[in-house]
Design a protein around this motif. Structure first.
Motif, PDB file in Angstrom:
ATOM      1  N   LEU A 197      -5.814  27.328 -42.777  1.00  0.00           N
ATOM      2  CA  LEU A 197      -6.588  28.093 -43.766  1.00  0.00           C
ATOM      3  C   LEU A 197      -6.022  27.884 -45.168  1.00  0.00           C
ATOM      4  O   LEU A 197      -6.783  27.769 -46.146  1.00  0.00           O
ATOM      5  N   GLY A 198      -4.677  27.832 -45.268  1.00  0.00           N
ATOM      6  CA  GLY A 198      -4.072  27.564 -46.577  1.00  0.00           C
ATOM      7  C   GLY A 198      -4.459  26.203 -47.110  1.00  0.00           C
ATOM      8  O   GLY A 198      -4.744  26.042 -48.309  1.00  0.00           O
ATOM      9  N   TYR A 199      -4.438  25.239 -46.166  1.00  0.00           N
ATOM     10  CA  TYR A 199      -4.841  23.891 -46.584  1.00  0.00           C
ATOM     11  C   TYR A 199      -6.301  23.876 -47.043  1.00  0.00           C
ATOM     12  O   TYR A 199      -6.636  23.282 -48.086  1.00  0.00           O
ATOM     13  N   ARG A 200      -7.145  24.519 -46.252  1.00  0.00           N
ATOM     14  CA  ARG A 200      -8.553  24.554 -46.623  1.00  0.00           C
ATOM     15  C   ARG A 200      -8.766  25.269 -47.955  1.00  0.00           C
ATOM     16  O   ARG A 200      -9.586  24.835 -48.788  1.00  0.00           O
ATOM     17  N   TYR A 201      -7.989  26.329 -48.169  1.00  0.00           N
ATOM     18  CA  TYR A 201      -8.120  27.060 -49.440  1.00  0.00           C
ATOM     19  C   TYR A 201      -7.675  26.194 -50.615  1.00  0.00           C
ATOM     20  O   TYR A 201      -8.362  26.106 -51.649  1.00  0.00           O
ATOM     21  N   ARG A 202      -6.512  25.545 -50.457  1.00  0.00           N
ATOM     22  CA  ARG A 202      -6.015  24.695 -51.536  1.00  0.00           C
ATOM     23  C   ARG A 202      -6.961  23.527 -51.794  1.00  0.00           C
ATOM     24  O   ARG A 202      -7.184  23.123 -52.940  1.00  0.00           O
ATOM     25  N   LEU A 203      -7.518  22.990 -50.684  1.00  0.00           N
ATOM     26  CA  LEU A 203      -8.481  21.901 -50.853  1.00  0.00           C
ATOM     27  C   LEU A 203      -9.712  22.368 -51.609  1.00  0.00           C
ATOM     28  O   LEU A 203     -10.211  21.683 -52.519  1.00  0.00           O
ATOM     29  N   ALA A 204     -10.189  23.575 -51.226  1.00  0.00           N
ATOM     30  CA  ALA A 204     -11.377  24.116 -51.918  1.00  0.00           C
ATOM     31  C   ALA A 204     -11.079  24.370 -53.390  1.00  0.00           C
ATOM     32  O   ALA A 204     -11.900  24.056 -54.273  1.00  0.00           O
ATOM     33  N   LEU A 251     -11.392  22.792 -58.976  1.00  0.00           N
ATOM     34  CA  LEU A 251     -10.755  22.388 -60.226  1.00  0.00           C
ATOM     35  C   LEU A 251     -11.249  21.025 -60.688  1.00  0.00           C
ATOM     36  O   LEU A 251     -11.540  20.824 -61.884  1.00  0.00           O
ATOM     37  N   HIS A 252     -11.357  20.111 -59.691  1.00  0.00           N
ATOM     38  CA  HIS A 252     -11.867  18.786 -60.048  1.00  0.00           C
ATOM     39  C   HIS A 252     -13.283  18.890 -60.593  1.00  0.00           C
ATOM     40  O   HIS A 252     -13.627  18.233 -61.592  1.00  0.00           O
TER      41      HIS A 252
END
Length: 941
Positions: free
Chosen positions: A729-736, A741-742
Motif C-alpha cells: 500500500l505504501g508503494y502504491r501510495y508513493r507511486l500514485a 507529481l509528474h
C-alpha cells in the motif's frame, strides 16, 4: 494383609484400612469416602486380582467387588444395574481369578460367582453376574487360578482338586485325588487334607500342600513328578498366600511365624529375622509374596511390611558389640578383640560367639598387644617384627636383645596409636602406615624411605593418615593399595611412588577406609564409615553395600578385618561383625521397569481427570501432555520398580529438544525444567537397580508447550501479511503521489509554455514593433521600449529554463547533457572562442531529481555566463565525468583571470556555493591574473 505386584511394577497391599500402592519412594492410599461414590466400597480390603487386560479387581470383607479404573484412579462398584442378573453374595471375598474367555470368577461366602464385563460403550460399563455350581458341598472349597488362566477348585476335606475343563457350561473334572488307586501306584502320600495349591509358572507345575507333605504335579497331565513327606504341615499351617521363590523355596506361615520348605531337599526351616528389632514382627506374619526380582515380602499383623533380602543372609551379621581386631586361631576359630585385655571367640561350625578370659601377655611383647588378638607384622627364622607406638621392634627367637627402630616421621597426637598398620613384602621390606604418612623399612640395610602428601603434587599420597595396606592381589610386586582416613583409596606404583586416588566422586561410598581384603577374583573389599565397598581394579567399578543389605551397621572399625585361609572375609564394626564368602554375594540381575510416577507444574502436583487438568489419565499411563505457555515450569518424578534397595536405584534422563546428552541423576528420582520455550519435547528416563543393572529402553512422555498468542503461527502469518500489505500500500501510495507529481509538473510546464510563454512572446513581439516605430519617428519612448524588450527576453529565457527543469522527460541525465552542450555552444559561438566539451558516457545511467537537476544546471549556466562577461578568453573547456558514484564538473578558460582575494564577492558566486551545498557537494574556484579561471563542482549521486 495381601501383597501383589502389578504389570507396571507397583506393589499393592490390601489392609484393614484401605488399599496401598507403593513405588519404592511413596505410598498412595485408597480408602472409602462416604462423600465420594467413586471411592472404595469399604476400606477393609480382603483380596485383589489383576486380569489379562491389566484391570485390578478388589474384594472387600463385606462382599463388595470393585474394579479399579487405572486411567482416573477411581473405583467402579460391580453391581447389576438393570436388575436382570444376580447380585453378588454377601460376605468376605476370598479369591478372584479369570478364565480364558476373560470372565472374572469370584469366591465370596463359599459361593462361586461369574462376572462378565460389557464395556464396549464408552463411559457405560455393565456387569453380568451369575452363580456357578460346584461339584461338592459349600464351605469346603477354595478357588485357585493360574497365570495360564486355568481354574481349580480345592476340596480340602476330601483331598480332591477339581479343574475347570469346560468354561461354557461350566464343567469340572477331577484333576487330583488324594489316595486314589492310580496315586497309590505312584507311592502317593497317605490320605490327608489338601491345604493349598501353589503354581510354578516358569515350569507349568503345581505344588499341592498337604498336612503331611508336598506333591509336585504336571499342570498339563496331572501326573505326580515329585513328593515330599513332612508332618510339619499340620492344621496349624496357614493357607493364606504361600509363595515360591526362584531358588525353589516355598515360603509359608505356621502359627503366625515364617518358614520355608526347600523343594530340593524336602526340609523345612524357620526364618527368623537377623535384626533383633524385627524378630517380634517376624512372629506375627500374615502373608507372603515373592516379587518379580525375587524379593520376599511378608505382611504382618500390626507390624507393617517386612522384606527379606537373600543377600542380607549371605553377609551373616553376628554379635552386637563393637570389635576392634580380628584374627584366626590355628584351629580355625575366629578371635575378636573387644578391648585391650579381653576378646571373644566365634566358632563357625556351631555359629556360637563366646567370651575369652583375660589374656596373659608375653614379657617380650608390647603391653598393647597379645599373641592372639594382635598378630605380628612378620615372623621369620630369626625372629618376629612388631610395631608399637612410634617404633618398629625386632624380637629374636633365641633371647637376644630386642632391637628398636624409630620411624623417621613426626609424631602426631591426633590418634592414640601412631603406627596404624604394617605389612611385610617379599623383597625384604616392612611397610608401615602411620598417622603421618607411609614408611618403608629395609630389614637388611636398616634404611628408611618415607612417602607423604604433597599438596603441590597430585600424584602423591592423598592423606598422611593411613589405616590399612594391602599388596595388589594380581600384581603384588607392582602396586600397593592404601586405605586412608578421609583421603579415599590410593594405588601406589612401587617403582615410582606415584599414586592414583579413588574417592567418593569415583564411586566410593565414603573416603574413610578402615580395612581392605582381596577376594579370589582380584576384587578389593573395603570397610568404610558408610558400609562395605567392592572395587574391581580392572573395570574400575564399585559395588557398595549398607545396613539394608545385612551389614552390622554402616560404621566399621579400623584394624577389624581379616581373611581366613578358606577365603571367608570378616569385617568388624560398632554393632557386631559380618562374615561372608564373596562368591555368595550375588548381584541383583533383575532389570527394573521404569515408570513416571509424578508430574508437577510450578512445584504443585497436577490432579487427574479434572476439567482444567492437563492430565486426563494417571501419569504412568499418559503419553502426551499439552500445556499453555505460562505453565512452562514442570517437574517429573520416576521410579525404577526394583525394591531390593530403592535408595540405591540410579537414573539417567534427558528432555529431547533441550538436553543434548543424558543427564546422570544418580539416586535422585526427579527432574525439573524451568522456563521452557514453546515447542514439542520428549522426556526420556532410564533406571537401574541397586546393583547397576540398567533398563536401557527409556520410558518416554511427550510434552508440548503451546506458544502465547503473539507467538502463534496464525499471529505471525497475520503480521507478515500486514507488513507486506503495508509495504504494498505504501508503494502504491508513493507511486500514485509520484504520478500525480509528474502529471502536475507536466501540467505546470504546459501551462507556463502555453499561457505565460505565449503572452511573453506577444509582449516581446509587440514591444519590438513599437520600438521600431518609435525609432522611425525619433520618439523618446524608444529606450523604455528597449528595456521592456530586454526584460521580456530574459523572462522568456528563465521561463524556458523552468519549463525544462520541471518537465519529467528531462529527469534523465542524457537530456541534461544535451542542454548543457547547447548552452555552451551558444555562448562560445557568441564569444567567437574555441570550445572543448568532454562528457563521460557513464553519466547517461545517472538519474537526478528535479531539485538536483535545477541546481546543477543553474551552477553551470551561472559559471558560463560569468566567463562570457568577464573572461575575454580564446578557449573554453567543459569536462564532466562519473568516478566512484560522484559527478565532477570542471569549467575553465584561458582568459585574463582575476585575483579572487581582491575581488568583491558578488551574488553569482554566493548563489553557486549555496546550490552546491544543496547538492551536498563542494565548489572550488581558482584564478590568477593572466592565467585564466577554473571552477570545479563535485557531488555524490
Amino acid at each position: 494383609m495381601r501383597i501383589f505386584q502389578d504389570r507396571y511394577g507397583f506393589m499393592w497391599f490390601a489392609t484393614l484400612d484401605g488399599l496401598n500402592r507403593y513405588d519404592g519412594y511413596r505410598f498412595t492410599v485408597f480408602r472409602h469416602d462416604p462423600r465420594d461414590s467413586a471411592s472404595l466400597t469399604e476400606s477393609y480390603v480382603q483380596t485383589f486380582f489383576e486380569d489379562s487386560k491389566g484391570r485390578l479387581w478388589i474384594g472387600t470383607i463385606s462382599g463388595g467387588l470393585d474394579l479399579f479404573d487405572r486411567v482416573t484412579e477411581t473405583f467402579v462398584h460391580v453391581k447389576d444395574k438393570d436388575g436382570k442378573t444376580e447380585a453378588l453374595s454377601n460376605g468376605p471375598i476370598s479369591a478372584i481369578t479369570e478364565d480364558r474367555q476373560g470372565r472374572i470368577w469370584v469366591q465370596a461366602n463359599q459361593q462361586i460367582q461369574l462376572v462378565t464385563v460389557d464395556d464396549k460403550k464408552a463411559g457405560d460399563r455393565r456387569f453380568s453376574i451369575r452363580t456357578v455350581s460346584v461339584p461338592f458341598p459349600s464351605g469346603s472349597h477354595n478357588l485357585f487360578g493360574t497365570k495360564s488362566r486355568s481354574i481349580y477348585q480345592v476340596n480340602a476335606r476330601e483331598g480332591i482338586v477339581y479343574k475347570l475343563t469346560d468354561e461354557t457350561i461350566p464343567t469340572w473334572s477331577v484333576f487330583f485325588r488324594q489316595g486314589s488307586s492310580a496315586a497309590k501306584k505312584k507311592k502317593q502320600l497317605p490320605t490327608k487334607p489338601v491345604l493349598q495349591l501353589l503354581e510354578d509358572s516358569s515350569k507349568r507345575k503345581l505344588y499341592i500342600l498337604h498336612e503331611n507333605g508336598v506333591s509336585l504335579l504336571d499342570e498339563k497331565t496331572g501326573s505326580i513328578d515329585k513328593q515330599f513327606q513332612n508332618d510339619f504341615f499340620t492344621n496349624t499351617f496357614s493357607p493364606l498366600q504361600p509363595s515360591l521363590d526362584r531358588n525353589g523355596l516355598i515360603w509359608f506361615l505356621r502359627m503366625d511365624s515364617l518358614f520355608f520348605f526347600n523343594t530340593n531337599t524336602g526340609k523345612v526351616e524357620s526364618a527368623v529375622a537377623s535384626d533383633a528389632s524385627l524378630q517380634v514382627a517376624s512372629t506375627h506374619c500374615y502373608s507372603t509374596y515373592v516379587d518379580q526380582s525375587g524379593l520376599l515380602w511378608v505382611g504382618t499383623n500390626g507390624f507393617g511390611i517386612l522384606k527379606r533380602n537373600a543377600r542380607a543372609e549371605a553377609f551373616h551379621h553376628t554379635g552386637y558389640t563393637s570389635f576392634y581386631t580380628i584374627n584366626e586361631a590355628p584351629n580355625g576359630e575366629i578371635l575378636f578383640g573387644v578391648s585391650v585385655s579381653s576378646g571373644m571367640m566365634y566358632d563357625r561350625k556351631t555359629k556360637t560367639l563366646a567370651s575369652l578370659p583375660s589374656l596373659v601377655r608375653s614379657e617380650q611383647e608390647s603391653a598393647y598387644y597379645s599373641r592372639y588378638l594382635a598378630p605380628p607384622i612378620a615372623t621369620d627364622a630369626a625372629g618376629t617384627w612388631r610395631a608399637e607406638d612410634v617404633s618398629l621392634y625386632f624380637m629374636p627367637h633365641k633371647g637376644q636383645q630386642v632391637k628398636k627402630y624409630d620411624v623417621p616421621l613426626p609424631n602426631s597426637k591426633d590418634y592414640p596409636d601412631f603406627i596404624q598398620t604394617g605389612l611385610d613384602d617379599s623383597n625384604g621390606h616392612i611397610w608401615l602406615g602411620t598417622t603421618q604418612g607411609l614408611a618403608r623399612f629395609g630389614k637388611n640395610d636398616k634404611s628408611w624411605a618415607v612417602y607423604r602428601n604433597d599438596p603441590g603434587n597430585r600424584e602423591s599420597l592423598s592423606s598422611n593418615r593411613i589405616f590399612c595396606l594391602i599388596f595388589d592381589p594380581v600384581q603384588p610386586r607392582k602396586y600397593l593399595w592404601i586405605g586412608t582416613d578421609g583421603g579415599g583409596l590410593n594405588r601406589m606404583d612401587l617403582a615410582t611412588g606415584k599414586c592414583i586416588v579413588y574417592r567418593t566422586k569415583d564411586g566410593l561410598p565414603n573416603d574413610v577406609i578402615y580395612g581392605i581384603l582381596p577376594d579370589d577374583e582380584g576384587n578389593l573389599w573395603m570397610s568404610t564409615n558408610k558400609g562395605l565397598s567392592c572395587f574391581n581394579p580392572v573395570k574400575q567399578t564399585f559395588r557398595n553395600f549398607d545396613y539394608k543389605d545385612g551389614l552390622q551397621s554402616n560404621e566399621f572399625n579400623r584394624r577389624s578385618y581379616y581373611r581366613t585361609k578358606d577365603g571367608c572375609l570378616f569385617f568388624g564394626g560398632v554393632k557386631g561383625f559380618n562374615y561372608f564368602f564373596p562368591a555368595e554375594i550375588g548381584k541383583n540381575q533383575a532389570v527394573p521397569k521404569v515408570v513416571i510416577t509424578g508430574f508437577e507444574i510450578r512445584n504443585k502436583p497436577v490432579p487427574i481427570a479434572t476439567q482444567a487438568s492437563p492430565l486426563q489419565s494417571a501419569i504412568y499411563l499418559t503419553k502426551n501432555i499439552t500445556l499453555p505457555y505460562e505453565q512452562n515450569f514442570v517437574s517429573f518424578e520416576f521410579a525404577a520398580m526394583d525394591f531390593v534397595n530403592p535408595e540405591k536405584n540410579n537414573y539417567r534422563y534427558k528432555l529431547e529438544g533441550l538436553d543434548k546428552d543424558w543427564i546422570d541423576g544418580g539416586t535422585n528420582n526427579s527432574a525439573t525444567y524451568t522456563n521452557l520455550d514453546p515447542g514439542t519435547y520428549t522426556f526420556l528416563v532410564k533406571g537401574s537397580n541397586n546393583d547397576g543393572a540398567w533398563n536401557d529402553t527409556p520410558t518416554s512422555l511427550q510434552l508440548t508447550i503451546l506458544p502465547p498468542w503473539y507467538m502463534t503461527w496464525w499471529f505471525r502469518t497475520a503480521i507478515v501479511f500486514s507488513v507486506l500489505l503495508s509495504v504494498w500500500l505504501g508503494y502504491r501510495y508513493r507511486l500514485a503521489q509520484s504520478l500525480k507529481l509528474h502529471a502536475m509538473r507536466d501540467r505546470i510546464a504546459g501551462d507556463l509554455h502555453d499561457e505565460v510563454g505565449s503572452n511573453l512572446s506577444n509582449i516581446y513581439i509587440f514591444s519590438n514593433v513599437a520600438q521600431e516605430k518609435a525609432i522611425a519617428k525619433n520618439e523618446t519612448t524608444a529606450p523604455l521600449l528597449q528595456k521592456i524588450t530586454d526584460y521580456t527576453q530574459i523572462s522568456m529565457e528563465a521561463m524556458h529554463d523552468i519549463v525544462w527543469m520541471i518537465n519529467t522527460r528531462n529527469d534523465r541525465f542524457e537530456n541534461i547533457m544535451v542542454r548543457m552542450r547547447t548552452l555552451a555552444a551558444e555562448i562560445s559561438e557568441s564569444l567567437e572562442c574555441r570550445l572543448h566539451l568532454a562528457f563521460d558516457e557513464k553519466l547517461t545511467t545517472v538519474k537526478l531529481n528535479m531539485e538536483d537537476r535545477k541546481n546543477l544546471y543553474l551552477i553551470y549556466k551561472e559559471a558560463l555566463t560569468n566567463m562570457a562577461k568577464h573572461a575575454d578568453c580564446a578557449t573554453l573547456w567543459v569536462e564532466m565525468k562519473l568516478v566512484r558514484h560522484a559527478v565532477t564538473l570542471t569549467i575553465r578558460d584561458d582568459g585574463k583571470g582575476f585575483d579572487p582575494t581582491s575581488t568583491s564577492k558578488g551574488n553569482g558566486l554566493f548563489n553557486m556555493k549555496n546550490r552546491a551545498a544543496l547538492l551536498k557537494g563542494t565548489l572550488t574556484l581558482t584564478s590568477a591574473e593572466g592565467e585564466g579561471t577554473r571552477l570545479q563542482l563535485r557531488f555524490k549521486v
